[in-house]
Design a protein around this motif. Structure first.
Motif, PDB file in Angstrom:
ATOM      1  N   MET A   1       0.849  -1.197   0.000  1.00  0.00           N
ATOM      2  CA  MET A   1       0.000   0.000   0.000  1.00  0.00           C
ATOM      3  C   MET A   1       0.881   1.242   0.000  1.00  0.00           C
ATOM      4  N   PRO A   2       0.588   2.248  -0.824  1.00  0.00           N
ATOM      5  CA  PRO A   2       1.401   3.459  -0.853  1.00  0.00           C
ATOM      6  C   PRO A   2       1.498   4.095   0.526  1.00  0.00           C
ATOM      7  N   GLY A  28      -4.109  -5.962   0.347  1.00  0.00           N
ATOM      8  CA  GLY A  28      -2.770  -5.710  -0.145  1.00  0.00           C
ATOM      9  C   GLY A  28      -1.830  -6.870   0.093  1.00  0.00           C
ATOM     10  N   ASP A  38       2.906  -0.721  -8.605  1.00  0.00           N
ATOM     11  CA  ASP A  38       1.510  -0.311  -8.427  1.00  0.00           C
ATOM     12  C   ASP A  38       1.412   0.860  -7.455  1.00  0.00           C
ATOM     13  N   ASP A  39       2.186   0.785  -6.368  1.00  0.00           N
ATOM     14  CA  ASP A  39       2.162   1.860  -5.373  1.00  0.00           C
ATOM     15  C   ASP A  39       2.606   3.181  -5.988  1.00  0.00           C
ATOM     16  N   VAL A  42      -0.174   4.546  -8.370  1.00  0.00           N
ATOM     17  CA  VAL A  42      -1.336   5.104  -7.687  1.00  0.00           C
ATOM     18  C   VAL A  42      -0.957   6.370  -6.923  1.00  0.00           C
ATOM     19  N   THR A  43       0.267   6.439  -6.416  1.00  0.00           N
ATOM     20  CA  THR A  43       0.725   7.670  -5.778  1.00  0.00           C
ATOM     21  C   THR A  43       0.714   8.816  -6.787  1.00  0.00           C
ATOM     22  N   TYR A  46      -2.831   9.868  -7.386  1.00  0.00           N
ATOM     23  CA  TYR A  46      -3.292  10.705  -6.275  1.00  0.00           C
ATOM     24  C   TYR A  46      -2.782  12.130  -6.444  1.00  0.00           C
ATOM     25  N   TRP A  80      -5.728   1.353  -6.643  1.00  0.00           N
ATOM     26  CA  TRP A  80      -4.560   0.554  -6.263  1.00  0.00           C
ATOM     27  C   TRP A  80      -4.825  -0.934  -6.511  1.00  0.00           C
ATOM     28  N   ARG A  81      -6.030  -1.369  -6.152  1.00  0.00           N
ATOM     29  CA  ARG A  81      -6.377  -2.777  -6.355  1.00  0.00           C
ATOM     30  C   ARG A  81      -6.437  -3.137  -7.840  1.00  0.00           C
ATOM     31  N   ALA A  83      -4.752  -1.600 -10.251  1.00  0.00           N
ATOM     32  CA  ALA A  83      -3.647  -0.920 -10.920  1.00  0.00           C
ATOM     33  C   ALA A  83      -3.223  -1.601 -12.214  1.00  0.00           C
TER      34      ALA A  83
END
Length: 205
Positions: A1-2, A28, A38-39, A42-43, A46, A80-81, A83
Motif C-alpha cells: 500500500m502506498p 494488499g 503499483d504503489d 497510484v501515488t 493521487y 490501487w487494487r 492498478a
C-alpha cells in the motif's frame, strides 16, 4: 500500500473482504509481484487527480468535505487494487475515477437509506445523489479544467481572461499587456488546441 495511505492521510490498508471495481483483488497482502510499481503508479494518480476528483465528489456529497475526502481515499484504494488493469495509455483516467467515486457515493446513500439513523425520534433523510445528467455535466467541467492544464501558459491565460472571466478582447488585451490582435490570435489557437485535448479525453467540444 502506498505510504500516503498509511501515514500522511491516516488511512490503513483496505480489508480483504471488500471488492473493488469489477470484483478486484483482495487485500494488499495478496499482491506479491509488481506491488511497488503499483504503489508508485497510484501515488502519481493521487498527486495528479486528487484535486479535480475532490471537487467532483464535493458536488456529489452536497459539500460534505469529510465524506468527499473519504470517497476520494476509497476511490484511490480501488485504483490501487485495479492498478494492473488500468489503461495507462489513455490521456486521462478522470472518467474512470469519477465513475468509481460516484458508485461509492451511491452505495453509501443506499446503505444509509436501508438503515436510517434516528435523532430525537425523527429519521435522518440523506440527500439523494446527484442525477446522472448533472453528474455527466459536472464531469465534463472537471475534464475541461483538466484539459486546460495541458495547454501552454499563454493559451491558458488568454482563455482564462476571455472565457472564464468573461472579459472582452480589448479588456483582456489590457490585462495581459498585449495587442488586441495578439489576443484574438491566441484565443483562436487556444480553442483549437483545447478541442484537440478534449477529443483525446473523449469529450466533444
Amino acid at each position: 500500500m502506498p505510504e500516503w495511505f498509511n501515514s500522511g492521510m491516516g488511512i490503513s490498508a483496505p480489508a480483504g473482504g471488500e471488492a473493488g471495481l469489477g470484483g478486484g483483488a483482495g487485500s494488499g497482502g495478496g499482491r506479491r509481484t509488481g506491488a511497488a510499481g503499483d504503489d508508485l503508479m497510484v501515488t502519481e494518480l493521487y498527486r495528479r487527480y486528487r484535486g479535480p476528483l475532490l471537487l467532483f465528489v464535493l458536488r456529489l456529497t452536497a459539500g460534505d468535505r469529510q465524506q468527499a475526502e473519504d470517497v476520494v481515499q476509497e476511490t484511490m484504494v480501488r485504483a490501487w487494487r485495479e492498478a494492473r488493469r488500468l489503461d495507462l495509455s489513455k490521456p486521462s483516467l478522470m472518467p474512470w475515477l469519477a465513475t468509481v467515486a460516484r458508485r461509492i457515493v451511491i452505495d453509501e446513500q443506499r446503505r444509509k437509506r436501508a438503515r436510517p439513523s434516528e435523532i430525537g425520534g425523527a429519521e435522518v433523510v440523506d440527500k439523494a445523489p446527484v442525477a446522472t445528467d448533472e453528474t455527466e455535466h459536472l464531469l465534463r467541467k472537471v475534464l475541461v479544467a483538466e484539459a486546460l492544464q495541458a495547454l501552454s501558459a499563454a493559451h491558458r491565460e488568454v482563455l482564462n481572461e476571455t472565457i472564464l472571466r468573461d472579459r472582452t478582447v480589448n479588456q483582456a488585451a489590457e490585462v495581459l499587456g498585449v495587442p488586441v490582435g495578439t489576443v484574438k490570435s491566441r484565443v483562436y489557437y487556444a480553442l483549437k488546441a483545447l478541442r484537440v485535448v478534449l477529443a483525446e479525453r473523449g469529450v466533444s467540444a
